[in-house]
Every structure is written in structure tokens, then in C-alpha cells.
Design a protein around this motif. Structure first.
Motif, mmCIF file in Angstrom:
data_model
loop_
_atom_site.group_PDB
_atom_site.id
_atom_site.type_symbol
_atom_site.label_atom_id
_atom_site.label_comp_id
_atom_site.label_asym_id
_atom_site.label_seq_id
_atom_site.Cartn_x
_atom_site.Cartn_y
_atom_site.Cartn_z
ATOM 1 N N TRP A 194 0.822 -1.214 0.000
ATOM 2 C CA TRP A 194 0.000 0.000 0.000
ATOM 3 C C TRP A 194 0.852 1.258 0.000
ATOM 4 O O TRP A 194 0.418 2.305 -0.491
ATOM 5 C CB TRP A 194 -0.995 -0.026 1.164
ATOM 6 C CG TRP A 194 -2.201 -0.780 0.707
ATOM 7 C CD1 TRP A 194 -2.421 -2.119 0.836
ATOM 8 C CD2 TRP A 194 -3.283 -0.265 -0.062
ATOM 9 N NE1 TRP A 194 -3.584 -2.467 0.207
ATOM 10 C CE2 TRP A 194 -4.145 -1.352 -0.353
ATOM 11 C CE3 TRP A 194 -3.623 1.004 -0.539
ATOM 12 C CZ2 TRP A 194 -5.308 -1.208 -1.096
ATOM 13 C CZ3 TRP A 194 -4.797 1.151 -1.273
ATOM 14 C CH2 TRP A 194 -5.627 0.059 -1.537
ATOM 15 N N GLY A 195 2.067 1.147 0.516
ATOM 16 C CA GLY A 195 2.994 2.278 0.403
ATOM 17 C C GLY A 195 3.210 2.615 -1.071
ATOM 18 O O GLY A 195 3.148 3.781 -1.481
ATOM 19 N N LEU A 196 3.424 1.571 -1.872
ATOM 20 C CA LEU A 196 3.630 1.811 -3.302
ATOM 21 C C LEU A 196 2.356 2.280 -3.980
ATOM 22 O O LEU A 196 2.396 3.157 -4.850
ATOM 23 C CB LEU A 196 4.157 0.543 -3.974
ATOM 24 C CG LEU A 196 5.619 0.227 -3.676
ATOM 25 C CD1 LEU A 196 6.042 -1.053 -4.378
ATOM 26 C CD2 LEU A 196 6.515 1.370 -4.134
ATOM 27 N N VAL A 197 1.223 1.727 -3.578
ATOM 28 C CA VAL A 197 -0.032 2.201 -4.155
ATOM 29 C C VAL A 197 -0.200 3.687 -3.861
ATOM 30 O O VAL A 197 -0.548 4.482 -4.744
ATOM 31 C CB VAL A 197 -1.230 1.391 -3.587
ATOM 32 C CG1 VAL A 197 -2.546 2.042 -3.990
ATOM 33 C CG2 VAL A 197 -1.174 -0.040 -4.084
ATOM 34 N N GLY A 198 0.091 4.049 -2.610
ATOM 35 C CA GLY A 198 0.011 5.461 -2.235
ATOM 36 C C GLY A 198 0.911 6.317 -3.108
ATOM 37 O O GLY A 198 0.516 7.386 -3.590
ATOM 38 N N ALA A 199 2.134 5.821 -3.345
ATOM 39 C CA ALA A 199 3.074 6.576 -4.185
ATOM 40 C C ALA A 199 2.532 6.698 -5.598
ATOM 41 O O ALA A 199 2.675 7.741 -6.246
ATOM 42 C CB ALA A 199 4.436 5.886 -4.191
ATOM 43 N N ASN A 200 1.891 5.616 -6.093
ATOM 44 C CA ASN A 200 1.290 5.658 -7.422
ATOM 45 C C ASN A 200 0.299 6.801 -7.537
ATOM 46 O O ASN A 200 0.211 7.468 -8.560
ATOM 47 C CB ASN A 200 0.539 4.343 -7.695
ATOM 48 C CG ASN A 200 1.397 3.338 -8.416
ATOM 49 O OD1 ASN A 200 1.739 3.535 -9.571
ATOM 50 N ND2 ASN A 200 1.772 2.285 -7.729
ATOM 51 N N ILE A 201 -0.463 6.985 -6.466
ATOM 52 C CA ILE A 201 -1.487 8.027 -6.513
ATOM 53 C C ILE A 201 -0.876 9.395 -6.234
ATOM 54 O O ILE A 201 -1.133 10.363 -6.951
ATOM 55 C CB ILE A 201 -2.624 7.687 -5.517
ATOM 56 C CG1 ILE A 201 -3.303 6.391 -5.991
ATOM 57 C CG2 ILE A 201 -3.634 8.822 -5.437
ATOM 58 C CD1 ILE A 201 -4.196 5.754 -4.968
ATOM 59 N N TYR A 202 0.006 9.439 -5.219
ATOM 60 C CA TYR A 202 0.594 10.728 -4.864
ATOM 61 C C TYR A 202 1.323 11.347 -6.060
ATOM 62 O O TYR A 202 1.083 12.490 -6.440
ATOM 63 C CB TYR A 202 1.546 10.569 -3.677
ATOM 64 C CG TYR A 202 2.222 11.861 -3.305
ATOM 65 C CD1 TYR A 202 1.544 12.807 -2.527
ATOM 66 C CD2 TYR A 202 3.484 12.173 -3.789
ATOM 67 C CE1 TYR A 202 2.133 14.016 -2.221
ATOM 68 C CE2 TYR A 202 4.078 13.379 -3.496
ATOM 69 C CZ TYR A 202 3.409 14.304 -2.704
ATOM 70 O OH TYR A 202 3.969 15.503 -2.416
ATOM 71 N N PHE A 203 2.231 10.554 -6.661
ATOM 72 C CA PHE A 203 2.992 11.099 -7.788
ATOM 73 C C PHE A 203 2.161 11.180 -9.057
ATOM 74 O O PHE A 203 2.590 11.735 -10.061
ATOM 75 C CB PHE A 203 4.267 10.289 -8.019
ATOM 76 C CG PHE A 203 5.278 10.460 -6.930
ATOM 77 C CD1 PHE A 203 5.985 11.648 -6.811
ATOM 78 C CD2 PHE A 203 5.517 9.450 -6.000
ATOM 79 C CE1 PHE A 203 6.907 11.819 -5.788
ATOM 80 C CE2 PHE A 203 6.434 9.619 -4.988
ATOM 81 C CZ PHE A 203 7.140 10.816 -4.873
ATOM 82 N N GLY A 204 0.965 10.598 -9.010
ATOM 83 C CA GLY A 204 0.053 10.749 -10.133
ATOM 84 C C GLY A 204 -0.707 12.057 -10.052
ATOM 85 O O GLY A 204 -1.070 12.640 -11.062
ATOM 86 N N ILE A 205 -0.931 12.526 -8.823
ATOM 87 C CA ILE A 205 -1.639 13.794 -8.656
ATOM 88 C C ILE A 205 -0.655 14.950 -8.709
ATOM 89 O O ILE A 205 -0.858 15.941 -9.402
ATOM 90 C CB ILE A 205 -2.412 13.794 -7.313
ATOM 91 C CG1 ILE A 205 -3.489 12.716 -7.354
ATOM 92 C CG2 ILE A 205 -3.032 15.166 -7.058
ATOM 93 C CD1 ILE A 205 -4.150 12.468 -6.022
ATOM 94 N N ASP A 206 0.465 14.769 -7.997
ATOM 95 C CA ASP A 206 1.445 15.845 -7.948
ATOM 96 C C ASP A 206 2.735 15.373 -8.592
ATOM 97 O O ASP A 206 3.613 14.811 -7.934
ATOM 98 C CB ASP A 206 1.692 16.241 -6.486
ATOM 99 C CG ASP A 206 2.703 17.357 -6.372
ATOM 100 O OD1 ASP A 206 3.053 17.943 -7.429
ATOM 101 O OD2 ASP A 206 3.156 17.637 -5.258
#
Lengths: 494, 329, 131
Positions: free
Chosen positions: A462-474
Motif C-alpha cells: 500500500w505504500g507503493l499504491v500510495g506513491a502511485n497516486i501521490y505522484f500521479g496527482i502531484d
């Protein structure tokens, strides 16, 4: 003092930790050591990236011998970014690996497994950080040999890991030997091995036939290592049968290091003015990249084993990476650089989710995921998120990569390629949907009791999933670094 | 002229050997011919002035590789199965690759040309400055252990990786010691006596090669291989159990790691003198004394790791053995 | 192309023939041990390529004698010493894999192993779908 020695510490810390970990008799201790070392490496690479973004390139002379007589470490935004990807993923995998490795490989091998892991880690970092062509070969071989072993360790679960590792060894060695032949030929006409010196001395040798053949051998050799279509045949089985934690690690790092080396040789060593560069990119890289995107994605649809499906998808994703290179423009190379980062995040998350399924069910096939939406909701949700990112849905990193690629193709006036990028993404929808359909719309087989994956695996996933979304938004940060790297590669002033 | 003739003759002999390897299907002869190939290559390397390389190629290619391949054959198969697929595509690919390479030779500096770029850029410094900067006669050792010492640390790590890899792949399947020395050949009196006579001088020679690498051909790598050869001969004749009693597997594993640590550690010591990694000049009163000590230490590290990897690899392969009777060979 | 060119490049051509023979053995033969032998020949020939370019006519081995002499280039020698080690490391690992493959499959022929893998794959799929 430490700040001055950071470039070499990046390599020496894991390199010395590897033999130290060979003294550990318990797997737990070796794991602990590896975790601390990888985390330290990650911290170093963050510090290095910050420094090169501020100060431009850093040079470190090994043994204090001036280049080109000695070996030089030369770090700029391009390799600092790749170092960050490798050390970051190497660190993320370790907490995940503990349970997964304990389950998937023989107990007596578990302590030495982490030694091998550290060697692979140090080798990958070493081939990326160096400014010396032959030194890159030596470290490439450290990482390759370690990878062959890591893949073969999947044999406890499936004997096919052994034949996959052997094929990888043969193809990888042919690739490395081609690379060495290329380096030899280019050394023959320039007398040097230092990359910067090579670049300078290759000026004026545009018509030299020996240099031309050297170029071809270096590109082919690295092409084999990065699984450039159709030289990807070693990849699917190696990814599919390696222990799950190893798959996550090599899928996120090994081909990235090879892509980096390709970029370095194409743009820094031979240089943007090299006369056959344009021809190679247009007539070799573009068609091969497009073929990879479509052929490998299509093959992925028909896979029964999910790891292998994702492995074919990796070949397709490498197609996108190479496509970015083939534009030879700032936008194109930005797409390549940012996709290296983004693909590590998305494939990391996906392979981690699949590894959790393997832990609970002994295999991850279209059959064994039936009904998992209910029994392993967190794992499957992570898979769905990773899958959306792979397809390129907005608000994920996959979208950012595709955005840059489409922009680069429109910018170069080749709009049909933009259409093809979108079309090939649709194939991704099909194979990801197959898994989602089985997991959420079908019932679990009778008598199957399955539990959710342990937290030690879910949290990194989920850390990586979070990164997928975080760096996808910003994407401000990643695109700034990737852009800086692209301009450096193309010798464009920032 | 005589030089050219020798070159051509050796190259033709190599080509004949390679073709013969291609055509043979008895794996035993394939492996032996591959040893011959390495050995003749070593001759050619001597002829091309690469004495250090020739030494290594003979010890590794003709020695260790052949032993490992024979051990593998004993465990796997004796014959290659007849071809079942078309070889047209490989032939075309290889032929085109060869043509590309030949095309690449057209702009090459001629063989032996002293004005070639490789002889005029970078390398001249090694030849002129080794005496003053490093202070040892063997330029190859100077470049290997100091100017490009980091490559050699990498090389030591590569062999370490292979050692760990073989342990990971094979150690788990080593058969329990049975107490029976079935694989030994110690019922042959001649072998037993000859081995006992040979091992002493071989070990001594290994030490000479180890510590004389500064002055003549040799160094840690060659010494490590020779050192291991003495053990392997012992194990072949007196059996694996006897060898393991002399040097237990765990001790080998420790030496394996200690060698890399020694090499890497020497580099770390440079930090504490405020120098760059692997800058040996800080280690002694004068720069050359430091270089000398540094080279000695790192070469020793290389020797440790290499010999330990060879021995542990041999242990791992031999430990798999179903007993091979004398008559089977 | 003059006779001079032919004589000056003949060494390299022969080395290329050796390299390609080795490569051909690797890609055309299905026996795993023979593949490893082929890789060895391929790599050893590349070593010869490097050492050939380091040779200086009339030169001698690069070990200082105190007398003024012409020395052959030491750098290729150093690179190839490293490459030999990488080569033997690869060989050792490759052979260890061959032994494991023999234990697991009972064969060291690539074709037979591939057939077994394909059978295993289709069996897994059919039993999977039937359930």
C-alpha cells in the motif's frame, strides 16, 4: 567528510555489507542487516540527488587517480535519479520480503539469500553510478550473476525457475559479451574507457567504421539486458518463476539500470550528433518499441499465470520506455525518465499484490484468484489500483507517463504514434480486467479458506499504491527531475 | 616474420579446436577440447606479451573450468542428444554478426601498430609513471591493483557472488557424509605418493605467485587458483571427507567473505587518512611505500576469496557425487 | 585493400571467426553443457581480441626491467584479467544450474526441458479451469 565521500559510500556500504552478511547464520540477522544497509543507501541517494540538482555534476576519483587513468564516479541528475529508484525500491522490498522469502525458499538458504540480494543491489547501483565504461561492465556482471541465482531460488516452488535462470544466464552473458566487444572496439579507436573522455574523443570519428560497429554491439548488448523486443525471451519466465520478492525487486530495478546505460551510451558517449543515432532511433527503436507494446501486451492477455502476464506487460512497458528514447527530444526523454520511476512504482505494487496471493495460495493464476475480492480485499484492492495505474488512468502515475509520451509524439508530428499509445493501453485494460473479473465477480471454489496477507506485506504494497497516486496527482517533483535529466542527456541548457 | 607465423599457426590451431568442439557430441571430448582451447589461447597470450593473462587463462580455463565441467558431466550426461531443430536461423544470425565485425575491422589500426590510439592515449602514463608513482616493476599489477583497483574490487565481488551462488544452488543438495570414502582414489599407491610429494611444492608456488606479483607475472588471482588446485588434488585422491576434515566448509565460507572484506576494508582505511577510497598512498610513510603495502594487502584479499570460492565450489560439486568408479572414465 | 592491410588485420579476422564459432555453439546447440562450453569459447576469443589490440610490434611484456624497452600495452591485460574472472564465475554458476536442472528434470537437453515445461503449463491450465 562524509558528504565528500557520499558517491563511493553509495556503493561501498552495500558492497561491504554483503560479505558481512555472509557471516550471519540466522536469516533474521541477515535480513536486519540488509534492511539497515538498503535504507542507508536510500538516504545517500536522496542526498546525492539533492546535491546534483543544486550543484550540477559530482565527480569522485577512486584511488585519487585522475580520469581517464583511474576510475571516476560521475553523478548528474540522470544517474542520481536512477540511483534513487533502485535504492528506494530495494529498501521497499525488504520488509515485504521477510515473510514471503521465508515461505518461498528453502530454510537453509534464507540467510545467504540476503547476501545475494545485497550483491545484486550493489551491482545495480555500481553500474549506474560509474563514469567508466569497463567498470560499468564489471558491476553489471555482479548484479547479473546475483540475479541469476535469485531467480533460480524460486525452484522450491516451481522447478521452471531453474530453466528460466539458465536461459537468463546464457542470454545475459551473450549480452554482456556483446557489450564488452563494443567497449573493446570503441577503446581501440579512442584509447580510453572514461565515458566523458570517450565522448570527447569520438568527436570526429563519425565516419569510422570500427566505432560504428562498436555502437551496434553496445546497443545490442544493452538491448539484450534490457529485454528490448524481440530480445526479451529470457524475461517472462525469469519474472514468473523467481521468488515473489525477487520479482518485485528485479522488475522494478534491473531493466531500469539497463535503460540508463543505454541512454548514457546513446546520448552522452556517442552523442546527439552521432550520424547513425537518428537512423537507429527512427528505424530500429520506434518499430521495436511499437512491436513490444502490441505483441507483448497481446501475449499477456493469454497468460494463465498472473506473474507471467505481468512479466509480458513489463516487456510492453519497456516498449513505452524505448519509445520515449526514440523521439530524442526533451519531452520524449522526460517521458522515458519519468516512466522509469513510475513503472517501478506500478509494477512494484502489482507484483507485491501477486506475491501476497502466492503466499496464501501457493500460486497466482487466473483460477486461484477467483473470489479473492472477498477473502483478500486489501491485496486485491492494491492490485486494482496498480492495474489502473498500469493502464494509465488519470490521478495515477501511469497517466503521467502516457501524457508525456503522447505529448512527445504530437510534438514530433507523429500523431499516429499517439493513437497507437492509447490503443495499446486498451489492451492493458483487457488483461487487468481478466484478473479483476475472476477476483470480484466469481465465487471462491468450495472449501477454500483464505486469509488476508500479513501486514508486513500489505504495508509496503500500500505504500507503493500510495506513491502511485501521490505522484500521479502531484508530478511536479518527478517531472522536474526527469526534465533536468532529459536536458542533460540532450546537452540542452536547462 | 617468425612472430607472424607463430601467431597464425596458433590461431589456426584454435580454429580447428573450436570447429571440432562444434561437431563432437561426446561431451567428455567436448570438455577436454575446451581445455585444449584455453591452453592454446594461453600460449598465444604469452606470445602477445600478456604473461599475466596467459597465466590466469591457463590456470582458470584449462584448469578450474575443466575440473568443474568434468564434475558436471559425472552428474549429468555423457552425450549430446542429436539435433532436433533447424539450425538455419542461428547460422544466419551468427554469420551476419561476424560480417558486421569484419566490416568493423576495416578502420582498425593494424595489428602491432605502435601509433594506434590505445598506445598513445591513457596507457603511456602507466608505462612511464608506474616506476615513480607506484614503485613496482609489474605494470599490470600496478594498473590492476591501484590505477584501476576499483575494477579489481568489483572482480573480487563477482567471484564472491559466484561462490555464494553456487553455495545457494548446490549446498542444500549435498549428500550427508556417509563416512565411506567411495569417491577417493587412495587405493592407488602411485597417485597417493605423487600427490603427497606434489602438494607441498604447489602450495609453496602459490605463496610465491601471491607475493611476487609485484615483480613478475602473478598476483592474488593466480595464486588463489593454484592454492585451490592443491586442495582439489588432495580431495580427488584422498576423498572429499578427508579434504573437509583438513578445511571444513564453514571455514572456507569465512575466508570467502573475509577476502572481499579485506579488499574493501583497505579502501575504507584510506577514509581515515582523509584520502579518497582505495588511495593507498596514505598507508605508508611515503606514497610509494603506501602503494606497495596497499597492493600487497588487496592482492592478499583477492587470493583469499579466489581460493575459497574455488574450494567451496569444488566441495559443492563433489558433494553431489554419486560415486564414480574408476572404470567409468 | 593492400597486402599490408590483410596482414595487419588477419589476426582480428581469425579472432572473429573464433568468436562466431563460440556464439554459434551457444545458440545452435541444445545441450546445456555444450552451451556453457560455447560461451567459454566466445568469451576466450573476445579476450584474444583485446590482447591483440594491446600488442606492440617488437614490444615485450609490460614488466619494467630498468632498461629502455618497448612495452606492450598493459591496460587490455588488466581488463582481460577481470573479464576472465567474470567468465569463470559465470561458468561455475551455469554449471551449478545444469546440475540442479538435471536433478529436477532428469535431462540437460533444452528441447526436452521445454517440452516438459509446456506440458506442465497446459496441465495446470486444464485442471485449473475444470475445478
Amino acid at each position: 567528510m562524509i558528504a565528500y565521500h557520499l558517491p563511493i559510500l553509495q556503493i561501498v556500504v552495500p558492497l561491504i555489507a554483503a560479505p558481512l552478511s555472509a557471516f550471519c547464520r540466522r536469516a533474521g540477522m541477515a535480513w536486519y542487516l540488509a534492511l539497515i544497509i538498503c535504507a542507508a543507501s536510500f538516504a545517500i541517494s536522496v542526498a546525492l540527488l539533492v546535491r546534483v540538482l543544486d550543484e550540477g555534476h559530482i565527480s569522485y576519483l577512486l584511488g585519487n587517480w585522475a580520469a581517464p587513468w583511474g576510475i571516476e564516479y560521475r553523478i548528474d541528475a540522470v544517474n542520481a535519479f536512477v540511483l534513487l529508484i533502485i535504492s528506494g525500491m530495494g529498501t521497499m522490498v525488504l520488509p515485504y520480503a521477510r515473510v514471503s522469502i521465508a515461505d518461498e525458499i528453502e530454510p537453509h538458504n534464507q540467510a545467504l539469500f540476503y547476501t545475494c540480494y545485497l550483491l545484486c543491489f550493489a551491482g545495480l547501483l555500481g553500474m549506474v553510478i560509474t563514469g567508466d565504461a569497463f567498470n560499468a561492465f564489471v558491476f553489471m556482471e555482479i548484479s547479473s550473476l546475483a540475479t541469476y541465482v535469485l531467480v533460480a531460488l524460486g525452484a522450491k516452488r516451481d522447478r521452471r525457475a531453474l530453466s528460466a535462470a539458465f536461459t537468463y544466464l546464457v542470454m545475459g552473458t551473450i549480452g554482456a559479451t556483446f557489450f564488452v566487444i563494443g567497449i573493446g572496439l570503441v577503446y581501440m579507436v579512442t584509447g580510453t574507457l572514461n565515458m566523458a573522455d570517450l565522448a570527447a574523443r569520438l568527436q570526429g570519428l563519425e565516419q569510422n567504421r570500427t566505432a560504428l560497429v562498436a555502437f551496434a554491439f553496445i546497443v545490442t548488448g544493452i538491448g539484450l539486458k534490457l529485454a528490448l523486443f524481440p530480445m526479451h525471451l529470457w524475461l517472462p519466465n525469469a519474472y514468473a518463476f523467481a521468488p515473489s520478492a525477487v520479482t518485485v525487486f528485479i522488475a522494478a530495478t534491473a531493466t531500469k539500470a539497463a535503460v540508463y546505460l543505454m541512454l548514457r551510451f546513446l546520448f552522452t558517449v556517442f552523442g546527439t550528433d552521432y550520424n547513425v543515432l537518428g537512423l537507429t532511433l527512427t528505424y530500429m527503436f520506434t518499430p521495436l518499441a511499437l512491436a513490444a507494446m502490441f505483441a507483448a501486451s497481446t501475449v499477456a492477455i493469454f497468460q494463465f499465470e498472473i506473474k507471467r502476464m505481468l512479466a509480458y506487460s513489463s516487456v510492453a512497458q519497456l516498449g513505452y520506455t524505448v519509445l520515449g528514447i526514440s523521439f530524442a527530444s526533451v519531452t520524449g526523454l522526460t517521458a522515458t525518465m519519468i516512466h522509469l520511476f513510475n513503472h517501478a512504482l506500478m509494477k512494484g505494487a502489482l507484483f507485491m499484490a501477486v506475491g501476497a496471493i502466492v503466499l496464501r495460495h501457493g500460486a497466482a493464476t487466473i483460477d486461484s484468484v477467483r473470489g479473492l475480492g472477498r477473502t483478500m480485499p486489501w491485496t486485491m484492492a492494491a492490485f486494482v489500483a496498480g492495474g489502473l495505474s498500469l493502464i494509465g488512468v488519470p490521478l495515477t502515475v501511469g497517466f503521467i507517463s502516457k501524457w508525456y509520451l503522447v505529448a512527445a509524439s504530437l510534438e514530433s508530428g507523429r500523431w499516429p504514434i499517439a493513437v497507437l499509445i492509447v490503443l495499446s493501453s486498451l489492451i492493458g485494460v483487457i488483461y487487468i480486467w481478466r484478473v479483476i473479473e475472476a477476483a470480484y465477480l466469481e465465487k471462491p471454489p468450495e472449501g477454500r479458506t483464505a486469509r488476508e496477507a500479513p501486514l508486513s506485506m500489505l504495508i509496503p504494497t500500500w505504500g507503493l499504491v500510495g506513491a502511485n497516486i501521490y505522484f500521479g496527482i502531484d508530478a511536479e517533483l518527478t517531472s522536474r527531475v526527469a526534465g533536468a535529466a532529459a536536458r542533460l542527456l540532450l546537452w540542452v541548457a536547462p | 616474420m617468425i612472430d607472424t607465423t607463430i601467431n597464425f599457426a596458433l590461431l589456426l590451431f584454435l580454429a580447428a579446436t573450436a570447429f571440432s568442439i562444434l561437431r563432437r557430441t561426446t561431451l567428455f571430448s567436448v570438455v577436454m577440447l575446451s581445455g585444449v582451447f584455453s591452453f592454446v589461447s594461453a600460449l598465444l597470450l604469452v606470445h602477445l606479451d600478456a604473461v599475466d593473462v596467459a597465466f590466469t587463462e591457463a590456470a582458470v580455463g584449462a584448469g578450474i573450468s575443466t575440473v568443474l565441467m568434468l564434475s558436471t558431466l559425472a552428474l549429468t550426461a555423457r552425450h549430446e542428444a542429436p539435433a532436433s531443430r533447424s539450425r538455419a536461423l542461428p547460422l544466419i544470425v551468427v554469420f551476419l554478426t561476424g560480417l558486421a565485425l569484419i566490416y568493423g575491422t576495416l578502420d582498425m589500426p593494424h595489428f602491432g601498430d605502435p601509433s594506434a590510439p590505445v598506445h598513445t592515449h591513457v596507457a603511456p602514463r602507466y608505462i612511464t609513471a608506474t616506476a615513480t608513482e607506484i614503485g613496482i616493476p609489474n605494470i599490470v599489477t600496478a594498473v590492476l591493483a591501484s590505477y584501476r583497483g576499483f575494477d579489481t574490487l568489483g572482480e573480487t565481488t563477482v567471484i564472491f557472488t559466484a561462490g555464494i551462488g553456487v553455495l545457494l544452488l548446490l549446498a542444500g543438495t549435498i549428500r550427508e557424509p556417509t563416512g565411506l570414502r567411495i569417491t577417493a582414489m587412495d587405493h592407488h599407491l602411485v597417485l597417493r605418493v605423487v600427490t603427497k610429494v606434489l602438494i607441498g611444492p604447489i602450495l609453496l608456488f602459490a605463496l610465491y605467485v601471491q607475493f611476487h606479483g609485484d615483480y613478475g607475472p602473478g598476483g592474488g588471482f593466480q595464486a588463489g587458483v593454484i592454492f585451490a588446485a592443491a586442495f582439489i588434488i588432495y580431495a580427488l585422491v584422498f576423498g572429499l571427507e578427508a579434504a573437509r576434515r583438513a578445511v571444513p566448509g564453514r571455514a572456507v565460507r569465512w575466508i570467502l567473505a573475509a577476502g572481499v572484506l579485506m579488499y574493501g576494508g583497505v579502501g575504507v582505511v584510506s577514509f581515515f587518512f582523509g584520502k579518497n577510497y582505495l588511495d593507498y598512498s596514505a598507508l605508508g610513510a611515503t606514497a610509494t611505500a603506501g602503494q606497495h603495502l596497499g597492493i600487497l594487502l588487496v592482492e592478499f584479499g583477492v587470493g583469499m576469496t579466489v581460493s575459497a570460492v574455488m574450494v567451496s565450489t569444488y566441495y559443492a560439486f563433489a558433494g553431489q557425487n554419486r560415486p564414480i568408479g574408476d572404470e567409468e572414465w | 585493400m593492400s597486402l599490408d592491410d590483410v596482414l595487419g588485420l588477419f589476426n582480428y579476422w581469425m579472432v572473429i571467426v573464433l568468436m562466431m564459432t563460440g556464439l554459434y555453439i551457444v545458440v545452435s546447440r541444445g545441450n546445456l553443457v555444450k552451451k556453457i562450453v560455447g560461451l567459454n569459447i566466445f568469451q576466450t576469443s573476445v579476450f584474444l581480441l583485446y590482447i591483440s589490440m594491446g600488442k606492440v610490434s617488437g614490444g615485450t611484456a609490460p614488466i619494467l626491467t630498468g632498461k629502455p624497452e618497448v612495452y606492450s600495452n598493459p591496460l587490455p591485460h588488466v581488463l582481460i584479467l577481470t573479464a576472465i574472472v567474470v567468465g569463470v564465475a559465470t561458468t561455475a554458476l551455469g554449471l551449478a544450474l545444469v546440475v540442479r536442472i538435471k536433478n529436477a528434470y532428469g535431462s540437460i537437453e533444452e528441447d526436452e526441458i521445454q517440452t516438459m515445461d509446456l506440458v506442465a503449463e497446459s496441465e495446470a491450465e486444464t485442471t485449473g479451469h475444470r475445478r
